[in-house]
Design an enzyme around this catalytic site. Structure first.
Site, PDB file in Angstrom:
ATOM      1  CG  ASP A 120      -2.202   0.761   1.003  1.00  0.00           C
ATOM      2  OD1 ASP A 120      -3.222   0.479   1.625  1.00  0.00           O
ATOM      3  OD2 ASP A 120      -2.161   1.706   0.156  1.00  0.00           O
TER       4      ASP A 120
HETATM    5  C1  GLC Z   1      -4.531   4.161  -0.242  1.00  0.00           C
HETATM    6  C2  GLC Z   1      -5.364   2.986   0.182  1.00  0.00           C
HETATM    7  C3  GLC Z   1      -5.431   1.883  -0.842  1.00  0.00           C
HETATM    8  C4  GLC Z   1      -5.275   2.462  -2.239  1.00  0.00           C
HETATM    9  C5  GLC Z   1      -3.877   3.033  -2.348  1.00  0.00           C
HETATM   10  C6  GLC Z   1      -3.654   3.693  -3.712  1.00  0.00           C
HETATM   11  O1  GLC Z   1      -3.887   4.704   0.870  1.00  0.00           O
HETATM   12  O2  GLC Z   1      -5.078   2.388   1.432  1.00  0.00           O
HETATM   13  O3  GLC Z   1      -6.689   1.229  -0.670  1.00  0.00           O
HETATM   14  O4  GLC Z   1      -5.451   1.430  -3.207  1.00  0.00           O
HETATM   15  O5  GLC Z   1      -3.612   3.980  -1.317  1.00  0.00           O
HETATM   16  O6  GLC Z   1      -4.507   4.785  -3.847  1.00  0.00           O
END
Ligand code: GLC
Length: 720
Positions: free
Chosen positions: A262
């Protein structure tokens, strides 16, 4: 078809590591002479842009093509980048938030919505979506509950798998298909106190029974990527957690897809306090199987050094890079780096009638009629209707994570009602009575007057879409501001008041429920919300949604969920009440306000004659459970027939009710159906204290109805 091993042999170690890097698209838009802004933020050089493996977030097909061209002009091996985005519940044409769509109990509908989103996103240059999110959640305080598929592991797994199938189709090379990334592995929805990014401490048995099955269902459906979660799980953040990443994901599930962190999750290993520095973060994440690092630079800065010092072999790097290159090859990017992206095609798809019709239908099927004293459906003969409340003409009804959806595209409540009743006088009370979250009651007088002048009132209440979603948790889940006071004033002025709710989580609506004649939950319905609401309120559509998550009476009850164990002093047995010392509260009933599986209809469904084909089940047999359901009304409607079980005695405590089957069926007026469910030994299995997934001989109770409210039950005996 690319010869990946041949390509690998031609690549330097830096070039291979580049395939494991992902940054925001804006690093390619940093046209300033010296490196500033995004590139500086991540410590990137021009050369890194030529090695970049993938990009996150960009505005359009044209922008994606420009970045891909710029990258390919710098990459000596001409390896296309992957383009990824969060297409959670639509790209530009938006359908209900996942927690709402889950109330449709219709995986086929979820698949259709994902296919629609894939058409729009694919044409816009997206090749990977960070969807489905199937975090299991029992706590409405958590803002991201709006992204989940509710509190039942089986239903969440069905809905998640349907999204994977909808996005990926049979062949990723087809332009209308995207690779799907299941997230957030694992247990993010179990954060303590419902506070985002907080710790998760769960037993292995509870993880396996409730929190893990939906991820596994998505992997079994072929999810091409998986994203570990931000949270620590039993002491170690997921991306560096050997139990999650190796014992389960690698050794037990043998996951062969791409694992992507993430956003800056590797950087957060230092903040969690499990990594001393960026180099240790890189080592922890890589040794636990994280392939792509999203928006941090631990791999960029330290993976080469870790290979050179012998911590990792280049063969291990090659294994990770091979997964990324194979995904690019499955998408056909070596033949078409744009994967069919076409701005004109995309814009012709956005908000097209077919897509609008689909998301309107999805909004209708996701809505849940919580309460109705007979006021609904309203008559289309009405000619004086008042619209009151902060959502009366609010465009912000797409919900959080609505990708490229625009509030101005949505159909508001006022627009939807006016379209359905073009001849009627539809009055929107000046100031709508009150805003979401202020203490100002100066608008009440106008609202009360509008209510008195109307034959019926549609009271549009809720929480703003910014009160749920990532980082938007609430310690108090009641209606914000003076909305309940407004409701009291309006309902006093005109008892023919129907409440429509816009929300991203189960709310504490106990006070409203005491006074409102009818309450229709729309969740955040998306682009066609106003039209869907109008059709439902005036009976052109018949509500059929069933709650996929419990509505508490009070935040003090949370976490509260339907599939709970009995305890030694259950709150609902008479004996317990006489004893007083029961598992309940002295200041609040223990049962929820509205239970999992609840949802009313304008039809009237009568259940009778629950039968089992045999009183005895063995590991080799299958019992047919049948029930007769009749639409005892003149109105066609759909009913979600739900089958639950209870295993009252086992080696571990078992839930007092567990959904084991559901069928969503359409009924003509007066139509009667004999609904049959197969029951096998496999459906009885649970995780025992020894960590085995097993079934045990004994009596099994079978029930139909919905949680806490069963209409009929039967017993069978399972003999191993
Ligand atoms: C965010 C979220 C995740 C998302 C990623 C990219 O912080 O936790 O669900 O896919 O970043 O946007």
């Amino acid at each position: 078809m690319a010869d990946i091993q041949k390509l690998l042999a031609q690549m330097t170690l830096e070039e291979k590591i580049g395939q494991l890097m992902q940054y925001n698209g804006n690093v390619f838009m940093d046209t300033s002479a010296e490196i500033t802004g995004p590139m500086q933020q991540f410590g990137l050089t021009e050369a890194d842009l030529g090695r970049m493996g993938s990009v996150l977030n960009f505005a359009s097909a044209d922008e994606m093509k420009a970045m891909q061209d710029l990258h390919l002009s710098k990459d000596p091996h001409k390896i296309p980048m992957l383009f990824m985005m969060d297409v959670i519940h639509g790209y530009r044409t938006i359908f209900p938030i996942p927690l709402g769509l889950g109330c449709s109990f219709d995986p086929a509908l979820a698949k259709e919505c994902s296919q629609m989103a894939a058409r729009e996103a694919g044409a816009s240059g997206v090749q990977v979506t960070f969807t489905p999110m199937v975090d299991y959640c029992r706590d409405p305080r958590w803002g991201r509950v709006m992204e989940t598929c509710g509190e039942d592991p089986m239903l969440a797994g069905h809905l998640g798998a349907a999204q994977v199938e909808g996005f990926q189709g049979e062949d990723l090379k087809e332009y209308d298909h995207l690779a799907a990334c299941v997230k957030h592995y694992a247990g993010y929805g179990g954060v303590e106190a419902g506070r985002d990014y907080n710790l998760v401490e769960r037993s292995e048995r509870e993880l396996r029974e409730y929190f893990l099955p939906a991820y596994k269902a998505c992997i079994d459906a072929g999810a091409a990527l998986l994203m570990p979660s931000f949270n620590s799980m039993n002491g170690i953040p997921s991306v560096a957690n050997p139990w999650l990443m190796k014992k389960i994901l690698k050794d037990e599930w043998n996951y062969q897809g791409v694992v992507i962190s993430d956003y800056n999750a590797l950087g957060e290993l230092l903040v969690h306090g499990v990594a001393e520095n960026e180099k240790q973060a890189a080592q922890l994440a890589f040794q636990n199987g994280c392939h792509i690092e999203m928006c941090s630079s631990a791999y960029l800065h330290h993976l080469k050094e870790l290979v050179e010092e012998g911590t990792f072999s280049e063969a291990q790097i090659d294994e990770a890079v091979t997964r990324v290159l194979e995904l690019k090859d499955r998408l056909g990017l070596f033949d078409d780096p744009y994967h069919g992206a076409d701005q004109q095609k995309a814009e012709a798809l956005f908000l097209c009638p077919e897509h609008r019709e689909l998301v309107r239908r999805a909004a209708e099927e996701s809505a849940v009629l919580l309460k109705n004293n007979g006021l609904l459906p309203l008559s289309e003969d009405l000619n004086r209707v008042a619209l009151i409340g902060p959502f009366a003409q609010e465009q912000g009804i797409n919900g959080f994570w609505s990708c490229c959806g625009r509030d101005e595209d949505t159909v508001t409540m006022a627009q939807g009602i006016r379209k359905l009743l073009p001849e009627a006088e539809i009055t929107v009370a000046r100031g709508c009575g009150c805003q979401w979250d202020d203490r100002d009651t100066s608008g009440f007088e106008a609202a009360v007057q509008a209510a008195k002048n109307a034959q019926a009132v549609i009271l549009c209440l809720g929480e703003p879409q910014t009160y749920s979603g990532e980082g938007n948790c609430r310690a108090d889940i009641r209606l914000p501001g003076m909305q309940l006071e407004l409701a009291k004033a309006v309902i006093d002025a005109n008892p023919n008041t129907a409440v429509v709710l816009f929300h991203g989580r189960p709310l504490d609506i106990s006070g409203l429920d005491e006074i409102a004649p009818a309450i229709l939950s729309l969740w955040f319905p998306g682009t066609e919300g106003g039209n869907a609401a109008a059709n439902l309120l005036f009976g052109r559509a018949n509500p059929c949604g069933k709650l996929d998550m419990t509505f508490p009476r009070s935040i003090g009850q949370c976490p509260i969920y339907y599939n709970h164990p009995n305890t030694g002093r259950p709150h609902w047995t008479n004996e317990a009440k006489q004893q007083h010392f029961a598992s309940d509260y002295i200041d609040c009933p223990t049962l929820p306000l509205y239970s999992f599986g609840h949802g009313l209809s304008y039809s009237h469904f009568v259940y009778s004659d629950l039968q089992v084909s045999s009183p005895v089940l063995t590991a080799e047999t299958c019992i047919q459970v049948s029930v007769t359901v009749k639409n005892d009304s003149p109105r066609p409607g759909k009913e979600v027939v739900q089958l639950y079980m209870r295993d009252p005695v086992a080696s571990v405590v078992r839930p007092v009710q567990q959904l084991i089957g559901y069928q969503k069926l359409a009924f003509a007026p007066g139509e009667e159906k004999h609904v049959t469910f197969p029951v096998t030994e496999e459906m009885l299995r649970f995780w025992n204290f020894e960590g085995q997934h097993t079934s045990e001989p004994g009596t099994i109770q079978l029930m139909v109805g919905y949680a806490d409210h069963f209409l009929l039950s039967q017993h069978i005996e399972y003999r191993a």
